[in-house]
Design a protein around this motif. Structure first.
Motif, PDB file in Angstrom:
ATOM      1  N   PHE A 124      36.592  34.882  50.290  1.00  0.00           N
ATOM      2  CA  PHE A 124      37.986  35.304  50.163  1.00  0.00           C
ATOM      3  C   PHE A 124      38.400  35.299  48.691  1.00  0.00           C
ATOM      4  CE2 PHE A 124      37.867  33.440  54.488  1.00  0.00           C
ATOM      5  CZ  PHE A 124      38.333  34.542  55.213  1.00  0.00           C
ATOM      6  N   VAL A 125      38.896  36.448  48.219  1.00  0.00           N
ATOM      7  CA  VAL A 125      39.361  36.559  46.834  1.00  0.00           C
ATOM      8  C   VAL A 125      40.676  37.334  46.818  1.00  0.00           C
ATOM      9  CG1 VAL A 125      37.073  36.469  45.783  1.00  0.00           C
ATOM     10  CG2 VAL A 125      38.047  38.688  46.446  1.00  0.00           C
ATOM     11  N   ASN A 126      41.429  37.159  45.734  1.00  0.00           N
ATOM     12  CA  ASN A 126      42.645  37.946  45.579  1.00  0.00           C
ATOM     13  C   ASN A 126      42.347  39.203  44.757  1.00  0.00           C
ATOM     14  OD1 ASN A 126      42.797  37.245  42.778  1.00  0.00           O
ATOM     15  ND2 ASN A 126      43.829  35.331  43.314  1.00  0.00           N
ATOM     16  N   SER A 127      43.347  40.040  44.559  1.00  0.00           N
ATOM     17  CA  SER A 127      43.138  41.325  43.886  1.00  0.00           C
ATOM     18  C   SER A 127      42.711  41.170  42.433  1.00  0.00           C
ATOM     19  CB  SER A 127      44.416  42.169  43.963  1.00  0.00           C
ATOM     20  OG  SER A 127      44.730  42.458  45.303  1.00  0.00           O
ATOM     21  N   GLU A 128      43.347  40.242  41.730  1.00  0.00           N
ATOM     22  CA  GLU A 128      43.007  40.028  40.322  1.00  0.00           C
ATOM     23  C   GLU A 128      41.594  39.489  40.177  1.00  0.00           C
ATOM     24  OE1 GLU A 128      43.168  39.648  36.152  1.00  0.00           O
ATOM     25  OE2 GLU A 128      44.151  40.938  37.625  1.00  0.00           O
ATOM     26  N   GLU A 129      41.199  38.570  41.055  1.00  0.00           N
ATOM     27  CA  GLU A 129      39.834  38.039  41.008  1.00  0.00           C
ATOM     28  C   GLU A 129      38.819  39.134  41.300  1.00  0.00           C
ATOM     29  OE1 GLU A 129      40.177  34.864  43.856  1.00  0.00           O
ATOM     30  OE2 GLU A 129      40.075  33.352  42.277  1.00  0.00           O
ATOM     31  N   TYR A 130      39.140  40.005  42.254  1.00  0.00           N
ATOM     32  CA  TYR A 130      38.201  41.071  42.583  1.00  0.00           C
ATOM     33  C   TYR A 130      38.065  42.055  41.436  1.00  0.00           C
ATOM     34  CZ  TYR A 130      35.548  44.579  44.990  1.00  0.00           C
ATOM     35  OH  TYR A 130      34.554  45.468  45.317  1.00  0.00           O
ATOM     36  N   ARG A 131      39.138  42.305  40.720  1.00  0.00           N
ATOM     37  CA  ARG A 131      39.065  43.171  39.534  1.00  0.00           C
ATOM     38  C   ARG A 131      38.084  42.590  38.524  1.00  0.00           C
ATOM     39  NH1 ARG A 131      41.214  43.587  34.437  1.00  0.00           N
ATOM     40  NH2 ARG A 131      42.339  41.619  34.663  1.00  0.00           N
ATOM     41  N   LYS A 132      38.104  41.286  38.349  1.00  0.00           N
ATOM     42  CA  LYS A 132      37.184  40.635  37.414  1.00  0.00           C
ATOM     43  C   LYS A 132      35.746  40.708  37.907  1.00  0.00           C
ATOM     44  CE  LYS A 132      40.695  37.486  35.598  1.00  0.00           C
ATOM     45  NZ  LYS A 132      41.181  36.083  35.504  1.00  0.00           N
ATOM     46  N   VAL A 133      35.563  40.641  39.227  1.00  0.00           N
ATOM     47  CA  VAL A 133      34.225  40.802  39.808  1.00  0.00           C
ATOM     48  C   VAL A 133      33.677  42.183  39.462  1.00  0.00           C
ATOM     49  CG1 VAL A 133      32.956  41.092  41.973  1.00  0.00           C
ATOM     50  CG2 VAL A 133      34.508  39.168  41.704  1.00  0.00           C
ATOM     51  N   LEU A 134      34.501  43.213  39.620  1.00  0.00           N
ATOM     52  CA  LEU A 134      34.086  44.579  39.306  1.00  0.00           C
ATOM     53  C   LEU A 134      33.744  44.735  37.827  1.00  0.00           C
ATOM     54  CD1 LEU A 134      36.576  46.733  41.409  1.00  0.00           C
ATOM     55  CD2 LEU A 134      34.185  46.249  41.911  1.00  0.00           C
ATOM     56  N   GLN A 135      34.542  44.130  36.965  1.00  0.00           N
ATOM     57  CA  GLN A 135      34.297  44.212  35.523  1.00  0.00           C
ATOM     58  C   GLN A 135      32.969  43.537  35.175  1.00  0.00           C
ATOM     59  OE1 GLN A 135      37.903  42.497  33.855  1.00  0.00           O
ATOM     60  NE2 GLN A 135      38.676  44.519  33.356  1.00  0.00           N
ATOM     61  N   LYS A 136      32.703  42.403  35.788  1.00  0.00           N
ATOM     62  CA  LYS A 136      31.461  41.661  35.526  1.00  0.00           C
ATOM     63  C   LYS A 136      30.255  42.460  35.993  1.00  0.00           C
ATOM     64  CE  LYS A 136      29.249  37.192  36.318  1.00  0.00           C
ATOM     65  NZ  LYS A 136      29.352  35.859  37.004  1.00  0.00           N
ATOM     66  N   GLU A 137      30.377  43.087  37.172  1.00  0.00           N
ATOM     67  CA  GLU A 137      29.274  43.886  37.686  1.00  0.00           C
ATOM     68  C   GLU A 137      29.022  45.093  36.791  1.00  0.00           C
ATOM     69  OE1 GLU A 137      30.390  44.907  41.647  1.00  0.00           O
ATOM     70  OE2 GLU A 137      29.753  42.970  42.501  1.00  0.00           O
ATOM     71  N   HIS A 138      30.072  45.673  36.250  1.00  0.00           N
ATOM     72  CA  HIS A 138      29.939  46.827  35.355  1.00  0.00           C
ATOM     73  C   HIS A 138      29.222  46.441  34.068  1.00  0.00           C
ATOM     74  CE1 HIS A 138      30.895  50.650  33.464  1.00  0.00           C
ATOM     75  NE2 HIS A 138      31.380  49.991  32.418  1.00  0.00           N
ATOM     76  N   ILE A 139      29.567  45.274  33.536  1.00  0.00           N
ATOM     77  CA  ILE A 139      28.927  44.788  32.309  1.00  0.00           C
ATOM     78  C   ILE A 139      27.446  44.516  32.538  1.00  0.00           C
ATOM     79  CG2 ILE A 139      28.828  42.845  30.694  1.00  0.00           C
ATOM     80  CD1 ILE A 139      31.885  42.624  30.996  1.00  0.00           C
ATOM     81  N   GLN A 140      27.126  43.929  33.695  1.00  0.00           N
ATOM     82  CA  GLN A 140      25.732  43.591  34.001  1.00  0.00           C
ATOM     83  C   GLN A 140      24.878  44.850  34.176  1.00  0.00           C
ATOM     84  OE1 GLN A 140      26.176  41.050  37.440  1.00  0.00           O
ATOM     85  NE2 GLN A 140      26.315  39.196  36.198  1.00  0.00           N
ATOM     86  N   ARG A 141      25.489  45.926  34.617  1.00  0.00           N
ATOM     87  CA  ARG A 141      24.750  47.182  34.787  1.00  0.00           C
ATOM     88  C   ARG A 141      24.455  47.827  33.436  1.00  0.00           C
ATOM     89  NH1 ARG A 141      28.569  49.322  39.653  1.00  0.00           N
ATOM     90  NH2 ARG A 141      27.762  48.000  41.295  1.00  0.00           N
TER      91      ARG A 141
END
Length: 310
Positions: free
Chosen positions: A293-310
């Protein structure tokens, strides 16, 4: 290593009375004293972190509601200034939307601190909304329900036809259309749907249909990595006391029959404790399925982290 699956439990907090089918100045007190305590206790039971999208008007009338939600560790987001169908974002021009967004943001941030997540009242936005969100400093939106079809059952249904071809996974919104990918920098986190929306209203109208829909939504999330986004309202936790009134909110006879009369009758089902029991079933199923379970702001950070790792 298995990829994480994410569940966003989102809540829209507004003046709307389900019982009266209209805005009601008594609703904030009822939500603060009954709806929020019931909902927050349930979310705590399953260690759910969620986003509560408040209208600016609600924040002004019940600042203690925002403070209560923050005490439980949830994110505060923006749900416009009010929930009137006559001030919907899809009917406002660019500059009008900026004024509305800034007014709401100022009211909410004065109590709850800085916010970056937005969801439009009644999920009604237009091609100007993306630029208005950027201008007022929002980073995420969750007003699109990809592949949801309301037909005449909601206001703004003509503009919502764009949902049918909107991407199912989160995406950067286009400057020209909220239902298309682009490079605006505002991340759209679509509400889960498959013609039928995965929301509290569906859950209450037909628990059986919701369970079938949920199986598909969960399966899709496991296969594609798409987050599950569930929409709920604290006013669904309120019991009905007194007379039920179907307030007419439009001069259009067809909209009145479908979006007011028929929809209102359906939305009266399984309110109060019945709604909480059904919601607990949803949260328990999500937890057992392995969602985080995550909130919207946390999920945005998840997406940013995944983008950086790619």
């Amino acid at each position: 290593m298995e990829e994480k699956m994410y569940f966003l439990m989102t809540n829209d907090v507004e003046h709307h009375s389900i019982q009266l089918n209209r805005e009601d100045p008594n609703i904030p007190d009822q939500i603060y004293n009954v709806g929020l305590p019931r909902l927050l206790e349930l979310l705590s039971k399953y260690d759910v972190l969620s986003t509560f999208y408040f209208t600016g008007m609600f924040a002004e009338q019940s600042p203690e509601s925002i403070e209560l939600v923050k005490e439980y560790g949830h994110e505060i987001g923006c749900h416009g200034y009010d929930h009137s169908p006559f001030r919907a974002f899809d009917s406002l021009k660019y500059k009008e939307q900026i004024i509305e967004l800034q007014r709401a943001k100022d009211a909410i941030e004065a109590i709850g601190g800085r916010i970056s997540s937005f969801r439009a009242p009644a999920l009604r936005i237009n091609n100007d909304t993306v630029r208005a969100l950027i201008e007022t400093g929002f980073k995420t939106d969750s007003s699109i329900a990809s592949q949801r079809f309301d037909g005449p059952m909601s206001f703004g249904s003509k503009n919502k036809l764009g949902w049918l071809y909107a991407p199912r996974n989160p995406y950067n919104m286009s400057y020209d259309s909220p239902t298309k990918k682009g490079n605006s920098g505002v991340i759209e986190i679509p509400i889960s749907a498959a013609l039928i929306p995965y929301i509290g209203t569906t859950m209450r109208i037909s628990p059986t249909i919701n369970r079938v829909l949920q199986k598909f939504i969960f399966y899709e999330a496991a296969k594609t990595g798409k987050p599950v986004v569930f929409l709920f309202h604290p006013n669904e936790c309120l019991d009905i006391h007194g007379k039920v009134v179907t307030t007419r909110r439009t001069s259009n006879n067809l909209e009145y029959i479908f979006a007011d009369v028929i929809r209102h009758r359906l939305k009266l089902k399984n309110l109060g404790n019945s709604s909480l029991k059904l919601l607990e079933e949803v949260l328990k199923s999500a937890k057992e399925y392995g969602f985080e379970f995550v909130n919207s702001e946390e999920y945005r950070k998840v997406l940013q982290k995944e983008h950086i790792q790619r």
